[in-house]
Design a protein around this motif. Structure first.
Motif, PDB file in Angstrom:
ATOM      1  N   TYR A   1      29.784  -0.617 -53.734  1.00  0.00           N
ATOM      2  CA  TYR A   1      29.273   0.483 -52.909  1.00  0.00           C
ATOM      3  C   TYR A   1      30.203   1.695 -52.914  1.00  0.00           C
ATOM      4  O   TYR A   1      30.345   2.379 -51.901  1.00  0.00           O
ATOM      5  CB  TYR A   1      29.049   0.011 -51.463  1.00  0.00           C
ATOM      6  CG  TYR A   1      28.223  -1.243 -51.351  1.00  0.00           C
ATOM      7  CD1 TYR A   1      26.933  -1.285 -51.865  1.00  0.00           C
ATOM      8  CD2 TYR A   1      28.729  -2.384 -50.746  1.00  0.00           C
ATOM      9  CE1 TYR A   1      26.164  -2.439 -51.771  1.00  0.00           C
ATOM     10  CE2 TYR A   1      27.974  -3.545 -50.645  1.00  0.00           C
ATOM     11  CZ  TYR A   1      26.689  -3.557 -51.165  1.00  0.00           C
ATOM     12  OH  TYR A   1      25.933  -4.700 -51.073  1.00  0.00           O
TER      13      TYR A   1
ATOM     14  N   ASP B   1      21.175  -7.328 -53.323  1.00  0.00           N
ATOM     15  CA  ASP B   1      21.344  -6.311 -54.352  1.00  0.00           C
ATOM     16  C   ASP B   1      20.910  -6.761 -55.737  1.00  0.00           C
ATOM     17  O   ASP B   1      21.059  -6.002 -56.697  1.00  0.00           O
ATOM     18  CB  ASP B   1      22.814  -5.878 -54.426  1.00  0.00           C
ATOM     19  CG  ASP B   1      23.270  -5.167 -53.165  1.00  0.00           C
ATOM     20  OD1 ASP B   1      22.414  -4.654 -52.426  1.00  0.00           O
ATOM     21  OD2 ASP B   1      24.489  -5.136 -52.918  1.00  0.00           O
TER      22      ASP B   1
ATOM     23  N   MET C   1      19.919   1.209 -50.262  1.00  0.00           N
ATOM     24  CA  MET C   1      20.820   1.712 -51.290  1.00  0.00           C
ATOM     25  C   MET C   1      20.185   1.731 -52.674  1.00  0.00           C
ATOM     26  O   MET C   1      20.859   1.988 -53.658  1.00  0.00           O
ATOM     27  CB  MET C   1      22.075   0.827 -51.323  1.00  0.00           C
ATOM     28  CG  MET C   1      22.829   0.810 -50.021  1.00  0.00           C
ATOM     29  SD  MET C   1      24.115  -0.456 -49.963  1.00  0.00           S
ATOM     30  CE  MET C   1      23.150  -1.918 -49.594  1.00  0.00           C
TER      31      MET C   1
END
Length: 414
Positions: free
Chosen positions: A9, A140, A154
Motif C-alpha cells: 500500500y 487483495d 483500493m
C-alpha cells in the motif's frame, strides 16, 4: 530504506521511510533505535493476545521440534485435526467442515469457489455471481478484489478487468431491505451467494451496521435459495465483543471465513468453514465434483499449533470480558474527539474504536505526530482507528487515546 523491499500500500517513490523493528512484547513494539511504541492496531488486528505470548510460543516450539510442515495432500496430522474439531465446536450450527489455507484473502477466494461449485455440482450452471456491498473489503487477490467496493476501496484501477459481480447498497432498515429483496428477486437465478463482513466493514472504512441487517440477509438468502457467506477475517475471535460477530445476530451462515487472529498473530493461517449441506454437494463418486483447491502450506502444523494455543487462551482467560472493558474505555476516552472541527464521527463496537474525519488529512504528518507521542497507529483515508490487543492494560490504552486526541487537536488547530 532497503533497496530491495517493495512495501504494501505504498508509493515507493514518495513513501515515508518505514520504522525498523527490533522486537515485540505484549502491546509494545521496540524499534532498532531503542524507541518503544504502544501498538494500537495489533499488527492489522492479529495479535489478539498481545505479542510473544509464552503459551503460544511454547506450543509452536514443541511443534517445530516434532514437525514444522508436511504436505496436506493425502496426509493429515493431529494439530490440524484438533483445530478443525475445535472450530466446529465453537462455531454456531452445523458449520463443521473446515478447509485450511494461509491467508484471509485466500479463505475468501476458497469461499467464492466453494459457493460457485456448490451450484455447479447440483447441475445449476447459471449461478456464478455474488452479491457484495458498498464499503466492503474482502482482500487483495484478483477474485476478492472483484467483490470489494471499487470506489471506496483500493482497487479502482482494475475495475475493467475484474470478474463482474453485483455490488449493492447495504440494506440497513426495512425500506432499504425491501429494495434489496426486490433486487434479489430479479437476480437470484444468477446469484451463487451473498457475501458480507458481519457488523463491521473493516478496511473499507470501519463502518458499523446492526445485527438486524444480518438477520434480514439470512432471511432473504433462505427465501431466494441463495448461500450466505460471512467474512469474519477481521471480526472473528472477540474483536466485536463476541467470539464471532454472527453470534450477535443469532444466525448461521452457509460458509464462514476466518484468519487474522486465528493464530494469535504469530503466523499466517486461514479457514473456510462450510455447513453440512454445502459439503454434501461435493460428496460424490465423481472425482470432478471434488473441491480442486490446495494451497501448498495449507494446515501448516506450526500454524495449527499456534491456533490451538490461541484457542486455549480464549478458554482459560476472559478475552471477551477484556474486550468489553476496552469498549467502555474507548467510548469514554475517544468521545472528546467529537468536539474537534476535523471530526465527523466517533464510534465504538467491541474492541474497535473509530474516529472519522470530515476530510482526508495529511496522513504522513499525522503518523509522525503519533509516533512522536510513542504510539503506533495507522490511519487511512479519513479514518483513525484503534484495534488493540485484547490484553492491553488500561494505562497503555489511555496513552493511545490521548495521543490520537492530541494529534487530531493539533490538526484541527492547523
Amino acid at each position: 530504506m532497503d533497496d530491495h523491499l517493495w512495501l504494501p500500500y505504498s508509493q515507493m517513490k514518495t513513501a515515508m521511510k518505514p520504522l525498523r523493528v527490533a522486537s515485540t512484547s505484549g502491546s509494545r513494539i521496540t524499534l532498532d533505535d531503542g524507541r518503544v511504541l504502544i501498538d494500537g492496531i495489533a499488527s492489522w488486528w492479529t495479535a489478539c493476545h498481545g505479542y510473544n505470548h509464552p503459551h503460544i510460543a511454547a506450543c509452536v516450539s514443541r511443534q517445530l521440534a516434532a514437525m514444522p510442515h508436511v504436505m496436506f495432500g493425502g496426509l493429515t496430522h493431529a494439530p490440524a485435526e484438533q483445530l478443525a474439531a475445535r472450530l466446529a465446536a465453537l462455531l454456531p450450527g452445523d458449520l463443521d467442515r473446515v478447509f485450511f489455507s494461509d491467508s484471509g484473502s485466500v479463505s475468501v477466494e476458497v469461499a467464492i469457489k466453494m459457493a460457485t461449485q456448490y451450484w455447479l455440482n447440483r447441475g445449476v450452471r447459471d449461478r456464478h455471481r455474488l452479491i457484495a456491498f458498498h464499503g466492503g473489503y474482502h482482500g487483495d487477490t484478483l477474485g476478492t478484489m472483484a467483490v470489494c467496493d471499487p470506489e471506496e476501496g483500493m482497487h479502482s484501477l482494475f475495475a475493467g478487468v475484474l470478474p463482474r459481480h453485483h455490488l449493492c447498497r447495504l440494506p440497513t432498515d426495512e425500506a432499504s431491505h425491501a429494495v434489496f429483496d426486490a433486487f434479489l428477486d430479479r437476480h437470484a437465478h444468477e446469484v451463487a451467494a451473498i457475501l458480507i463482513e458481519p457488523l463491521v466493514q473493516g478496511a473499507g472504512g470501519m463502518r458499523f451496521h446492526a445485527a438486524s441487517v444480518l438477520s434480514r440477509l439470512r432471511a432473504s438468502a433462505d427465501r431466494h435459495g441463495v448461500l450466505l457467506i460471512l467474512d469474519e477475517v477481521f471480526t472473528g475471535f472477540g474483536r466485536t465483543g463476541t467470539l464471532f460477530a454472527c453470534e450477535q445476530a443469532g444466525i448461521v451462515p452457509d460458509i464462514i471465513t476466518l484468519s487474522k487472529a486465528l493464530t494469535g498473530g504469530t503466523m499466517g493461517l486461514a479457514a473456510t468453514v462450510a455447513r453440512r449441506h454445502v459439503f454434501e454437494a461435493f460428496w460424490n463418486d465423481d472425482p470432478s465434483a471434488a473441491l480442486m483447491h490446495g494451497p501448498t502450506f495449507m494446515a501448516n502444523p506450526l500454524a495449527c499449533a499456534a491456533a490451538n494455543a490461541s484457542l486455549d487462551l480464549f478458554e482459560r482467560e476472559d478475552r471477551l470480558g477484556q474486550a468489553a472493558v476496552i469498549a467502555d474505555q474507548l467510548a469514554a476516552e475517544l468521545e472528546p474527539c467529537r468536539a474537534l472541527p476535523s471530526v465527523l464521527d466517533v464510534r465504538v463496537r467491541g474492541a474497535i474504536g473509530v474516529v472519522q474525519l470530515t476530510l482526508p488529512v495529511d496522513l504522513d504528518g499525522l503518523k509522525r505526530r503519533l509516533v512522536a507521542a510513542g504510539v503506533w497507529v495507522r490511519p487511512f483515508r479519513d479514518i483513525v482507528y484503534l484495534t488493540p490487543a485484547l490484553t492491553i492494560d488500561t494505562a497503555s490504552l489511555s496513552r493511545l487515546t490521548a495521543a490520537i486526541t492530541a494529534a487530531l487537536s493539533s490538526t484541527s488547530a492547523a
